[in-house]
Scaffold this motif. Structure first.
Motif, mmCIF file in Angstrom:
data_model
loop_
_atom_site.group_PDB
_atom_site.id
_atom_site.type_symbol
_atom_site.label_atom_id
_atom_site.label_comp_id
_atom_site.label_asym_id
_atom_site.label_seq_id
_atom_site.Cartn_x
_atom_site.Cartn_y
_atom_site.Cartn_z
ATOM 1 N N ALA A 1 0.882 -1.166 0.000
ATOM 2 C CA ALA A 1 0.000 0.000 0.000
ATOM 3 C C ALA A 1 0.916 1.211 0.000
ATOM 4 O O ALA A 1 1.815 1.317 0.835
ATOM 5 C CB ALA A 1 -0.889 -0.004 1.238
ATOM 6 N N LEU A 2 0.709 2.085 -0.967
ATOM 7 C CA LEU A 2 1.572 3.249 -1.138
ATOM 8 C C LEU A 2 0.762 4.528 -1.060
ATOM 9 O O LEU A 2 -0.225 4.689 -1.777
ATOM 10 C CB LEU A 2 2.288 3.176 -2.495
ATOM 11 N N GLN A 3 1.190 5.407 -0.177
ATOM 12 C CA GLN A 3 0.619 6.749 -0.078
ATOM 13 C C GLN A 3 1.758 7.727 -0.315
ATOM 14 O O GLN A 3 2.740 7.730 0.424
ATOM 15 C CB GLN A 3 0.001 6.983 1.305
ATOM 16 N N VAL A 4 1.644 8.533 -1.370
ATOM 17 C CA VAL A 4 2.660 9.534 -1.700
ATOM 18 C C VAL A 4 2.152 10.897 -1.253
ATOM 19 O O VAL A 4 1.042 11.294 -1.595
ATOM 20 C CB VAL A 4 2.956 9.533 -3.219
ATOM 21 N N LEU A 5 2.981 11.592 -0.481
ATOM 22 C CA LEU A 5 2.627 12.915 0.027
ATOM 23 C C LEU A 5 3.696 13.923 -0.400
ATOM 24 O O LEU A 5 4.755 14.009 0.217
ATOM 25 C CB LEU A 5 2.524 12.881 1.558
ATOM 26 N N PRO A 6 3.435 14.682 -1.469
ATOM 27 C CA PRO A 6 4.382 15.721 -1.873
ATOM 28 C C PRO A 6 4.428 16.819 -0.816
ATOM 29 O O PRO A 6 3.390 17.335 -0.414
ATOM 30 C CB PRO A 6 3.794 16.246 -3.180
ATOM 31 N N LEU A 7 5.610 17.152 -0.339
ATOM 32 C CA LEU A 7 5.741 18.137 0.728
ATOM 33 C C LEU A 7 6.262 19.496 0.264
ATOM 34 O O LEU A 7 6.247 20.446 1.034
ATOM 35 C CB LEU A 7 6.667 17.597 1.827
ATOM 36 N N SER A 8 6.749 19.586 -0.962
ATOM 37 C CA SER A 8 7.288 20.855 -1.446
ATOM 38 C C SER A 8 6.206 21.924 -1.470
ATOM 39 O O SER A 8 5.036 21.642 -1.724
ATOM 40 C CB SER A 8 7.866 20.695 -2.852
ATOM 41 N N GLN A 9 6.593 23.159 -1.222
ATOM 42 C CA GLN A 9 5.668 24.291 -1.235
ATOM 43 C C GLN A 9 5.504 24.821 -2.655
ATOM 44 O O GLN A 9 6.401 24.696 -3.483
ATOM 45 C CB GLN A 9 6.197 25.405 -0.327
ATOM 46 N N GLY A 10 4.352 25.405 -2.927
ATOM 47 C CA GLY A 10 4.123 26.063 -4.199
ATOM 48 C C GLY A 10 3.981 25.134 -5.387
ATOM 49 O O GLY A 10 4.246 25.521 -6.524
ATOM 50 N N ILE A 11 3.568 23.903 -5.151
ATOM 51 C CA ILE A 11 3.394 22.948 -6.245
ATOM 52 C C ILE A 11 1.958 22.435 -6.229
ATOM 53 O O ILE A 11 1.239 22.574 -5.241
ATOM 54 C CB ILE A 11 4.362 21.741 -6.115
ATOM 55 N N ASP A 12 1.552 21.847 -7.325
ATOM 56 C CA ASP A 12 0.240 21.212 -7.421
ATOM 57 C C ASP A 12 0.385 19.773 -6.924
ATOM 58 O O ASP A 12 0.802 18.889 -7.666
ATOM 59 C CB ASP A 12 -0.259 21.262 -8.857
ATOM 60 N N ARG A 13 0.080 19.548 -5.652
ATOM 61 C CA ARG A 13 0.269 18.229 -5.047
ATOM 62 C C ARG A 13 -0.568 17.149 -5.730
ATOM 63 O O ARG A 13 -0.117 16.029 -5.921
ATOM 64 C CB ARG A 13 -0.035 18.290 -3.560
ATOM 65 N N ILE A 14 -1.804 17.513 -6.084
ATOM 66 C CA ILE A 14 -2.684 16.536 -6.728
ATOM 67 C C ILE A 14 -2.118 16.121 -8.085
ATOM 68 O O ILE A 14 -2.178 14.937 -8.456
ATOM 69 C CB ILE A 14 -4.119 17.092 -6.881
ATOM 70 N N ALA A 15 -1.535 17.047 -8.827
ATOM 71 C CA ALA A 15 -0.934 16.706 -10.118
ATOM 72 C C ALA A 15 0.201 15.709 -9.934
ATOM 73 O O ALA A 15 0.353 14.768 -10.731
ATOM 74 C CB ALA A 15 -0.437 17.970 -10.825
ATOM 75 N N THR A 16 0.996 15.881 -8.888
ATOM 76 C CA THR A 16 2.086 14.940 -8.617
ATOM 77 C C THR A 16 1.532 13.565 -8.287
ATOM 78 O O THR A 16 2.006 12.550 -8.807
ATOM 79 C CB THR A 16 2.968 15.454 -7.464
ATOM 80 N N ILE A 17 0.523 13.522 -7.451
ATOM 81 C CA ILE A 17 -0.108 12.242 -7.092
ATOM 82 C C ILE A 17 -0.706 11.595 -8.333
ATOM 83 O O ILE A 17 -0.559 10.386 -8.548
ATOM 84 C CB ILE A 17 -1.162 12.454 -5.986
ATOM 85 N N ASP A 18 -1.349 12.379 -9.186
ATOM 86 C CA ASP A 18 -1.920 11.843 -10.426
ATOM 87 C C ASP A 18 -0.841 11.255 -11.332
ATOM 88 O O ASP A 18 -1.064 10.231 -11.988
ATOM 89 C CB ASP A 18 -2.693 12.924 -11.178
ATOM 90 N N GLN A 19 0.325 11.884 -11.382
ATOM 91 C CA GLN A 19 1.432 11.352 -12.190
ATOM 92 C C GLN A 19 1.889 9.992 -11.658
ATOM 93 O O GLN A 19 2.165 9.072 -12.432
ATOM 94 C CB GLN A 19 2.615 12.324 -12.201
ATOM 95 N N VAL A 20 1.969 9.887 -10.347
ATOM 96 C CA VAL A 20 2.371 8.611 -9.744
ATOM 97 C C VAL A 20 1.320 7.543 -10.039
ATOM 98 O O VAL A 20 1.662 6.418 -10.429
ATOM 99 C CB VAL A 20 2.606 8.761 -8.224
#
Length: 96
Positions: free
Chosen positions: A6-25
């Motif tokens: 089970a993988l949960q990815v949490l982008p922590l960088s500021q000023g980014i589209d977190r959902i877009a990163t999760i969608d890419q993964v």
């Protein structure tokens, strides 16, 4: 050896589209040849242990392409595991 992760990815960088990163993964994971299910909090994959570890590593690399800080929660089950379908067969409907 069979496994599920089970993988949960949490982008922590500021000023980014977190959902877009999760969608890419998730798009990367969907392109792999393993059984998987996306849930509201994590994505669950099942297959051979070594293959899943390769996929996990590459998924984190995909997440890190655009950002400099990624946190991942990972759960791993190895051995004689129940399949995703077996785990969910009693819970096929959403309840309110």
């Amino acid at each position: 050896m069979k496994a599920s992760i089970a993988l949960q990815v949490l982008p922590l960088s500021q000023g980014i589209d977190r959902i877009a990163t999760i969608d890419q993964v998730i798009a990367y994971l969907q392109a792999q040849s393993v059984t998987m299910v996306v849930t509201p909090f994590e994505t669950v994959l099942e297959g051979e242990f070594d293959e899943l570890m390769r996929i996990l590593k590459e998924a984190l690399e995909v997440a890190g392409q655009e950002i400099d800080n990624v946190f991942a929660n990972v759960k791993i089950n190895v051995g004689e595991i129940l399949s995703i379908d077996e785990k969910l067969e009693k819970y096929t409907e959403t309840t309110h």
